[in-house]
Design an enzyme around this catalytic site. Structure first.
Site, PDB file in Angstrom:
ATOM      1  N   ASP A 355       7.019  -4.323  -6.457  1.00 30.39           N
ATOM      2  CA  ASP A 355       6.723  -5.525  -7.229  1.00 30.39           C
ATOM      3  C   ASP A 355       7.632  -5.699  -8.440  1.00 30.39           C
ATOM      4  O   ASP A 355       7.834  -6.811  -8.911  1.00 30.39           O
ATOM      5  CB  ASP A 355       5.268  -5.498  -7.703  1.00 30.39           C
ATOM      6  CG  ASP A 355       4.292  -5.721  -6.566  1.00 30.39           C
ATOM      7  OD1 ASP A 355       4.720  -6.234  -5.518  1.00 30.39           O
ATOM      8  OD2 ASP A 355       3.100  -5.376  -6.714  1.00 30.39           O
ATOM      9  N   HIS A 475       1.039 -11.921  -1.666  1.00 29.91           N
ATOM     10  CA  HIS A 475       2.422 -11.568  -1.358  1.00 29.91           C
ATOM     11  C   HIS A 475       2.732 -11.733   0.125  1.00 29.91           C
ATOM     12  O   HIS A 475       1.907 -11.403   0.984  1.00 29.91           O
ATOM     13  CB  HIS A 475       2.704 -10.120  -1.763  1.00 29.91           C
ATOM     14  CG  HIS A 475       2.646  -9.884  -3.241  1.00 29.91           C
ATOM     15  ND1 HIS A 475       2.779  -8.640  -3.807  1.00 29.91           N
ATOM     16  CD2 HIS A 475       2.477 -10.753  -4.272  1.00 29.91           C
ATOM     17  CE1 HIS A 475       2.699  -8.742  -5.117  1.00 29.91           C
ATOM     18  NE2 HIS A 475       2.514 -10.015  -5.426  1.00 29.91           N
ATOM     19  N   ASP A 477       4.641  -9.917   1.856  1.00 25.85           N
ATOM     20  CA  ASP A 477       4.724  -8.631   2.562  1.00 25.85           C
ATOM     21  C   ASP A 477       3.372  -8.137   3.051  1.00 25.85           C
ATOM     22  O   ASP A 477       3.284  -7.078   3.679  1.00 25.85           O
ATOM     23  CB  ASP A 477       5.415  -7.568   1.703  1.00 25.85           C
ATOM     24  CG  ASP A 477       4.589  -7.090   0.510  1.00 25.85           C
ATOM     25  OD1 ASP A 477       3.538  -7.706   0.219  1.00 25.85           O
ATOM     26  OD2 ASP A 477       4.997  -6.101  -0.137  1.00 25.85           O
ATOM     27  N   CYS A 651       4.297  -1.850  -0.743  1.00 24.68           N
ATOM     28  CA  CYS A 651       4.075  -2.220  -2.145  1.00 24.68           C
ATOM     29  C   CYS A 651       4.461  -1.087  -3.091  1.00 24.68           C
ATOM     30  O   CYS A 651       4.900  -1.337  -4.214  1.00 24.68           O
ATOM     31  CB  CYS A 651       2.608  -2.573  -2.373  1.00 24.68           C
ATOM     32  SG  CYS A 651       1.977  -3.891  -1.323  1.00 24.68           S
TER      33      CYS A 651
END
Length: 669
Positions: A355, A475, A477, A651
């Site tokens: 991030d 997100h 992802d 993440c």
């Protein structure tokens, strides 16, 4: 002359009975007024000129070349002019001459007018053909075009820090701390030829437009024979620099750095000019009689997709992730990658490496180096990119909003890039950036405008905006990733799929495995016994996942259209989601699509799925989908250390990859 030259056809007024002196830049033209200088009663004229001067007689529509011997006579008509040019530089001032002899009606000689010329060559040169060499007077140097047949020089933003003594990025000051810094810059050469001294009243000036001054810096070497010193001569507050004329054939070398990446108010194009100025008389300011121009485009920041080879894996050390670190270390070793562990002192308890930063690079024919894009989230990792990444040949860039509030969508788990694709005949050889946003018809969270503008302005990986605001974290992802494949396509797109999970669970239920339990082997104390039967009978969970599947399908349609994908290019990985109190979705079990991809080695969140015949049926199913592609699946336990904190393997990690071998300037945006 190349197209970089501004060809000014100056007009000179000859004077019968006297001589005038003028400077002629090679390849340009001078118009001399023959008629206006003629004595009263003159009816014709003849010419003599030295060999280095080319003369044309222009009368009305008629243009005729004049030989140097002077035997021919021309009638003197109204508006008759001579067009003069020179093809070689002078060895001395005024060493070339044009003589005009005037004659009366009867052919009698009346008077003469003389013009003494000094030929000088001026060419500002760059690597316009993008081969790493500064060529001589490329005809396309003043313009910039895309594509394999394109032309125009490339400029790197000098955003690394060569010396630890430097207080900031190299592009933030006007000093060269180290000669290595010059290698990040583009060479520009001023080539001149002519006599040892310029005639009085002339000077050569290098200059940039006011609009470009804050985007470019130019350095020049001083005292080249007594310890070189590189001096900032152009850019920022310096709009012009008077160049010392060296005499004879000479080259002055300059080094050019970019100061800003392309952005919403800056398309990336920069021009630099050299002008020859002439002062007509004492007290009158000099005016340009010749200008040569070169054009640069600032190299874009380029992201690297999962299909490029990994170089280094980054991960944080926090108090509860020792097992996770051990498994990531093992995975990186199998993939042949370096592993960089960010200490707890540096990360201050922030474990979300993905991030905080996005790794990319910049590239020019003479140089390329990695550049990290720092997100505006500024969590505990905010000092990491500056203190641990920025250095020699490792650049840094960030975009901070002035007025917009930063949300979770500004973290770079919400910034991904596809592998190269072709869409309806249009090629994206560097892939396309993917960012998550809010649903088109509803207000919601979006990535801040300053970051979106930056990504769009790079042009070579034109972004696709997806819908991710339906997620708690929000997100991209969390529902899409890419893995390499050995076929012509070169990759598969993986998508999280509740439908695939329910389909698998129903198959297992029909096989009599309805009581197979999830989360076995997980040491957490707050997990109740969850079986396939309980999942399938939970109507609330079913409805929530029907909604999630619709959100994912919306994105699936966008991705198929914008990336030119067929259903056969997509693999669905089983996933389940649950809703938070605000109606946003989060993963019910570790989200397998949120994986780390290291070439053929995949680090997949261990899903703790139902155990069937001694094996997790989710793991077994995913292996059956991915291993035929030559991929090696390693399932990493991140449940306590990451999943419980609303993230998974991707993440908590980050990967620096090799750059593309493809030259970005061959893209046609």
């Amino acid at each position: 002359r190349g197209c970089g030259a501004m060809l000014r056809e100056r007009t000179l007024r000859l004077q019968a009975g006297s001589r005038i002196e003028a400077l002629c830049v090679l390849g340009t033209r001078i118009a001399a007024d023959v008629d206006g200088a003629a004595p009263a009663g003159a009816a014709s004229f003849s010419l003599k000129h030295t060999e280095a001067v080319e003369v044309e007689v222009i009368s009305g529509e008629r243009v005729e070349a004049a030989l140097g011997a002077g035997g021919q006579r021309w009638p003197l008509g109204k508006g008759t002019v001579l067009r003069l040019s020179m093809g070689q530089a002078s060895a001395e001032a005024n060493d070339n001459k044009v003589t005009v002899s005037y004659y009366g009606e009867g052919g009698e000689a009346m008077d003469q007018a003389g013009l003494f010329l000094t030929g000088i060559g001026i060419s500002l040169d760059v690597d316009a053909d993008r081969d790493g060499v500064v060529e001589d007077d490329n005809p396309h140097k003043a313009t910039w075009t895309w594509g394999p047949e394109g032309h125009g020089a490339v400029l790197l933003v000098n955003c690394d820090r060569e010396s630890p003594l430097a207080p900031a990025l190299d592009c933030d000051d006007e000093r060269v701390f180290d000669k290595e810094d010059l290698l990040d810059m583009s060479r520009m050469v001023l080539r001149t030829s002519g006599p040892q001294k310029l005639p009085r009243g002339y000077e050569i000036v290098l200059h940039v437009p006011v609009s470009d001054a804050d985007k470019v810096g130019v350095f020049s070497v001083q005292n080249p024979f007594f310890g070189q010193r590189y001096v900032h001569v152009l850019g920022r507050r310096k709009l012009f620099h008077t160049v010392q004329y060296m005499g004879g054939p000479a080259e002055l070398e300059f080094f050019v750095e970019g100061l800003r990446f392309p952005d919403d108010a800056f398309p990336g194009l920069i021009s630099i000019h050299v002008s020859l100025l002439e002062a007509l008389a004492e007290g009158i300011p000099p005016a340009p009689i010749f200008t040569d121009t070169v054009a640069f485009r600032v190299a874009p920041w380029i992201m690297t997709p999962n299909t490029l080879a990994p170089l280094s894996v980054f991960v944080c050390s926090v108090k509860d992730n020792k097992l996770f670190l051990k498994e990531i270390r093992s995975l990186a070793a199998r993939a042949g990658c370096e592993l960089t562990v960010c200490s707890s002192y540096m990360n201050r308890g922030d474990r979300w490496m993905q991030d905080e930063v996005e790794f990319g690079y910049i590239h020019a024919p003479h140089k390329s180096f990695p550049v990290v894009l720092d997100s505006p989230r500024d969590g505990g990792l905010k000092d990491f990119p500056i203190k641990q990444l920025l250095g020699p040949d490792f650049g840094y860039v960030t975009r901070e909003p002035l007025f917009e509030a930063v949300t979770s969508l500004d973290s770079f788990g919400n910034l991904e890039v596809s592998p190269p694709v072709t869409v309806g005949g249009r090629e994206y050889p560097l892939g396309r950036i993917l960012i998550g946003s809010s649903f088109p018809t509803a207000a919601g969270r979006r990535m801040t405008k300053v970051v979106r503008d930056f990504l769009y302005a790079q042009q070579v990986q034109f972004p696709v905006e997806l819908y991710s605001d339906w997620l708690t974290v929000g997100h991209v992802d969390e529902f899409v990733t890419f893995v390499p494949s050995p076929d012509v396509k070169g990759f598969r797109m993986l998508m999280a799929s509740p439908a695939a999970c329910y389909r698998l669970f129903r198959e297992k239920q029909k096989e009599g495995q309805g009581e197979a339990a999830m989360f076995k082997g997980y040491s957490g104390t707050d997990t109740k016994r969850v079986t396939i039967n309980k999942v399938l009978s939970n109507d609330v969970l079913v409805r929530q996942n029907q909604y999630v599947q619709r959100c994912i399908d919306w994105n699936r349609d966008i991705l198929k259209k914008e990336l030119g994908l067929a259903e056969s290019d997509i693999i669905d990985l089983p996933a389940l989601f649950k809703m938070d109190r605000e109606g946003k979705a989060m993963a019910y079990f570790p989200n397998m699509v949120n994986m780390i991809v290291l070439s053929r080695h995949l680090g997949i969140p261990k899903p703790f799925g139902p155990i069937v015949e001694g094996e997790c049926c989710l793991e077994q199913h995913v292996r059956s989908l991915l291993e035929p592609l030559g991929l090696a699946c390693s399932f990493i336990d991140d449940l306590s250390s990451y999943h419980k904190n609303l993230g998974d393997v991707h993440c908590g990690t980050n990967v620096q990859r090799r750059p593309f071998s493809f030259d970005w300037w061959h893209v046609v945006p």
